[in-house]
Structure formats: C-alpha cells, structure tokens
Design a protein around this motif. Structure first.
Motif, short mmCIF file in Angstrom:
data_model
loop_
_atom_site.label_atom_id
_atom_site.label_comp_id
_atom_site.label_asym_id
_atom_site.label_seq_id
_atom_site.Cartn_x
_atom_site.Cartn_y
_atom_site.Cartn_z
N PHE A 1 -66.21 5.30 73.93
CA PHE A 1 -67.11 4.72 74.93
C PHE A 1 -66.39 3.67 75.77
N LEU A 2 -66.48 3.83 77.08
CA LEU A 2 -65.93 2.83 77.99
C LEU A 2 -66.85 1.63 78.11
N SER A 3 -68.15 1.84 77.88
CA SER A 3 -69.10 0.73 77.87
C SER A 3 -70.32 1.15 77.08
N PHE A 4 -71.06 0.15 76.60
CA PHE A 4 -72.29 0.41 75.85
C PHE A 4 -73.19 -0.81 75.92
N ASP A 5 -74.47 -0.56 76.14
CA ASP A 5 -75.48 -1.61 76.13
C ASP A 5 -76.75 -0.99 75.58
N GLY A 6 -77.19 -1.43 74.42
CA GLY A 6 -78.35 -0.82 73.76
C GLY A 6 -79.69 -1.32 74.24
N ARG A 7 -79.72 -2.25 75.17
CA ARG A 7 -80.98 -2.83 75.63
C ARG A 7 -81.69 -1.92 76.65
N ASP A 8 -83.02 -2.08 76.73
CA ASP A 8 -83.82 -1.40 77.75
C ASP A 8 -83.59 0.10 77.79
N GLY A 9 -83.61 0.74 76.64
CA GLY A 9 -83.45 2.19 76.57
C GLY A 9 -82.02 2.65 76.45
N GLY A 10 -81.07 1.76 76.77
CA GLY A 10 -79.67 2.08 76.54
C GLY A 10 -78.89 2.48 77.77
N ARG A 11 -77.66 1.99 77.86
CA ARG A 11 -76.68 2.39 78.88
C ARG A 11 -75.40 2.71 78.14
N SER A 12 -74.71 3.73 78.57
CA SER A 12 -73.44 4.05 77.93
C SER A 12 -72.57 4.86 78.89
N VAL A 13 -71.27 4.76 78.69
CA VAL A 13 -70.31 5.57 79.44
C VAL A 13 -69.32 6.12 78.42
N GLU A 14 -69.38 7.43 78.18
CA GLU A 14 -68.56 8.06 77.14
C GLU A 14 -67.51 8.98 77.76
N VAL A 15 -66.34 9.00 77.13
CA VAL A 15 -65.24 9.84 77.58
C VAL A 15 -65.09 11.03 76.64
N PHE A 16 -64.96 12.21 77.23
CA PHE A 16 -64.66 13.43 76.47
C PHE A 16 -63.28 13.90 76.93
N GLY A 17 -62.31 13.85 76.04
CA GLY A 17 -60.93 14.16 76.41
C GLY A 17 -60.09 12.90 76.45
N ASP A 18 -58.85 13.04 76.89
CA ASP A 18 -57.90 11.93 76.93
C ASP A 18 -57.83 11.39 78.35
N LEU A 19 -58.49 10.27 78.58
CA LEU A 19 -58.53 9.70 79.92
C LEU A 19 -57.15 9.23 80.37
N SER A 20 -56.31 8.82 79.45
CA SER A 20 -55.00 8.27 79.82
C SER A 20 -54.09 9.31 80.46
N THR A 21 -54.25 10.57 80.10
CA THR A 21 -53.38 11.63 80.62
C THR A 21 -54.09 12.57 81.60
N ALA A 22 -55.37 12.34 81.82
CA ALA A 22 -56.15 13.28 82.63
C ALA A 22 -55.73 13.25 84.09
N ARG A 23 -55.55 14.45 84.65
CA ARG A 23 -55.26 14.61 86.08
C ARG A 23 -56.52 15.00 86.86
N ARG A 24 -57.50 15.53 86.13
CA ARG A 24 -58.78 15.92 86.71
C ARG A 24 -59.89 15.24 85.90
N ILE A 25 -60.78 14.53 86.58
CA ILE A 25 -61.84 13.79 85.89
C ILE A 25 -63.18 14.15 86.51
N ALA A 26 -64.11 14.56 85.68
CA ALA A 26 -65.48 14.82 86.12
C ALA A 26 -66.38 13.71 85.59
N VAL A 27 -67.20 13.14 86.46
CA VAL A 27 -68.16 12.10 86.07
C VAL A 27 -69.56 12.71 86.16
N LEU A 28 -70.22 12.84 85.01
CA LEU A 28 -71.56 13.42 84.94
C LEU A 28 -72.60 12.33 85.09
N VAL A 29 -73.51 12.50 86.05
CA VAL A 29 -74.62 11.56 86.24
C VAL A 29 -75.91 12.30 85.90
N PRO A 30 -76.57 11.96 84.80
CA PRO A 30 -77.75 12.71 84.36
C PRO A 30 -78.99 12.31 85.11
#
Length: 333
Positions: free
Chosen positions: A106-135
């Motif tokens: 997780f790049l960030s996490f806040d459990g208040r008010d229903g919760g906020r989080s930013v999670e990484v799937f894969g290796d961000l340090s070596t990634a050449r292509r990055i998809a950001v999912l906004v639900p």
C-alpha cells in the motif's frame, strides 16, 4: 463498481427512449429524483473508528523507499484492525487483517470515514507501464475485494514490466443514492487524484501512465483531467462525466470510452439538470459520437465485468495501457 443491477421497469425504459428530447430530459430529472430522494437521507455505514494514519515521506519509486512506505502503511492498517476489533466490528477487522498481509503493498492507507487506500499490484520500481484504477460507487474497505480482484486480473493480463494501482482515494457514493447522481464527491476527490498522479509522475517520469475510470470513477477522472500528464484516460461503464465533450476535459491525453453489452448503465438517462442547490446527472454519454472519445470494444459483459479474466474488455484495457490498438468485437488475439 456496482454490486447489483438497478431495475428499470420496461414501461419506464420505453418512455426514456421514445419521447422527444425535451420531454426525455424532464422525465430524466423525475427518474433521477425518484431514485435519489428516498435514500439521500440514509446514514453512511462509516461509524467504525480508526486512528490517524502515519505521516508519509514523498513518494520515491525505488525498492528501498517503497519497502519503507509499504511497512509504514502496514502498521497503519494493523492499528486500524486493532481499533475495529476493540469496537466489536468483526467484519471490518477481518477485512483489515487481509489488507495487512505482508505480501500486500500500500502506498497509502487511512481507515477513517469508510476508508481510503492506494494499493500496488506488481513491482512499481521497475514498471514501464502503469495503470491507475479509479473505482465507482459502493467500494470501501468492507467491499475492497472488488477493486483488488480487478487490479490482480489486469496486472496478470499486462504481464512483466507493468504495475497496476488501485486508487481508492475518496469516499465513494452508495450505489443507489443522491450522491451517486451528483458531482459533489467527485469534486472533492479530484484534487486528491490529481495530486497523487503528479507525485507518481515525478517518481516515474519515463513510465507510461494510464487512468482507468469505472462508473462514478469516470466523473472523478473528468473533474481531475485538466492538464494531467497521463497517456490515456479510459471511461468505462460511465454514467457520463459532467462534461459535454472530450474537448471540455482540457486534457492532452487520448480519451477512450467503452460499454459492455449487458451493462445496466446503458439505460441511465444522459441528462444534466441544474437545480438551485444541486446538479443531477452527468450529461453527454461518453460512448456517443458527439462526446468525441475513441471507442473500444467491451464485449457483452455487465457493469461489474470489465476486468473479468478472459473478457474482451479486460484484454482491450490492457492493450490501451500498453499503447496498443484495442481489438474489435469477435477478435481477441
């Protein structure tokens, strides 16, 4: 990402598609109000307490810096789990224990008010292509698995050299609520999304970054779009964006739009009604020619199926993230 399909009576559907434009717009307002008003006063299920999250250093996408950041956020999740346990909320505590798995990042996490989080799937340090999912609507800590499942599936489809980031950086609206048909939450979320993407671009200046926006998440992305340094903005399962055209987004990115053949959102009226204290609806349909987005084939899936393994929509989203041309209907290669 919506868990269930709202039911629209056949007679109402016929009225929405057969009336002249002016009457259709008025009817749209009535339909939206009929859905929104009865549930707008419902309490949001965010009463579970959580601690203030730990402060984070600016994002640096090096292995060492990411390891420290992941560990700090794991500690914040564990602290939230202890507080949820003490509060007697076993469901929230169980969800948080899953998030605290050492294999989760997780790049960030806040459990208040229903919760906020930013999670990484894969290796961000070596990634050449990055998809950001906004639900979209209905996603919080208790139903976070929906976002995670999509992130994992997309990362597998993309393969090596890629990373997917699940950005749950805002309080999503309840699936059926007044908030789900008004731009208020999106307007509050947009600065947070914009700040995150700027930070991500600073830490990964040579990576190709694509913004994937589902359902109400497309309203958030549209609010944040102006000047974003991303290669593509993809709108799928969108009720509209609040903008009448791609030009109104003021973005240099390529804008794509797609919709599954069984997506119930097809029947949502694409109207925008400005009332004294609120705006209802999101206007122009993003898959319509007048909006001006590039179309991608999304198969015959429903509203929650765009990232389903093996689907045409997943394959085409991965193609866009990779800078490739999407496949046409019936051609999955």
């Amino acid at each position: 990402m919506a868990p269930r399909q709202p039911r629209i009576r056949p007679r109402t559907r016929r009225l929405l598609t057969s009336r002249p434009r002016g009457a259709r717009t008025l009817l749209a307002a009535l339909v939206i109000a009929a859905v929104a008003v009865p549930v707008s006063g419902a309490a949001r299920p965010f009463a579970v307490p959580a601690p203030v999250p730990a402060a984070l250093a600016p994002l640096r996408a090096t292995p060492a810096a990411l390891a420290v950041r992941y560990a700090v956020n794991r500690g914040s999740i564990q602290a939230a789990e202890r507080m949820a346990t003490g509060h007697g909320d076993r469901k929230r505590a169980a969800a948080l224990r899953e998030l605290a798995d050492p294999e989760r990042h997780f790049l960030s996490f806040d459990g208040r008010d229903g919760g906020r989080s930013v999670e990484v799937f894969g290796d961000l340090s070596t990634a050449r292509r990055i998809a950001v999912l906004v639900p979209g609507a209905g996603i919080g800590l208790d139903k976070y698995w929906r976002l995670r499942a999509g992130g994992v599936a997309l990362r597998r489809e993309l393969g090596d050299g890629s990373a997917v980031i699940g950005w749950l950086g805002y309080a999503t609206p309840a699936t059926v609520s007044r908030e789900a048909v008004t731009p208020g939450l999106a307007e509050h979320a947009a600065p947070e999304l914009r700040a995150f993407l700027h930070e991500l671009k600073r830490s990964k200046p040579s990576a190709r970054i694509t913004l994937l926006c589902h359902s109400y998440g497309s309203v958030v992305c549209a609010e944040a779009a102006s000047g974003l340094k991303v290669s593509d903005i993809v709108l799928y399962g969108s009720p509209g964006t609040g903008a009448h055209s791609v030009a109104a987004l003021h973005t240099p990115a390529t804008v794509w739009a797609g919709r599954g053949g069984s997506d119930w959102i097809t029947h949502v009226p694409h109207a925008q009604i400005r009332l004294p204290f609120v705006t209802l609806g999101f206007g122009t349909d993003p898959v319509s020619p007048e909006f001006g987005a590039r179309h991608f084939a999304a198969g015959d899936g429903g509203h929650s199926d765009y990232l389903k393994p093996g689907s045409l929509s997943l394959k085409n989203l991965a193609r866009i993230v990779s800078g490739r041309t999407p496949a046409e209907e019936g051609r999955h290669a």
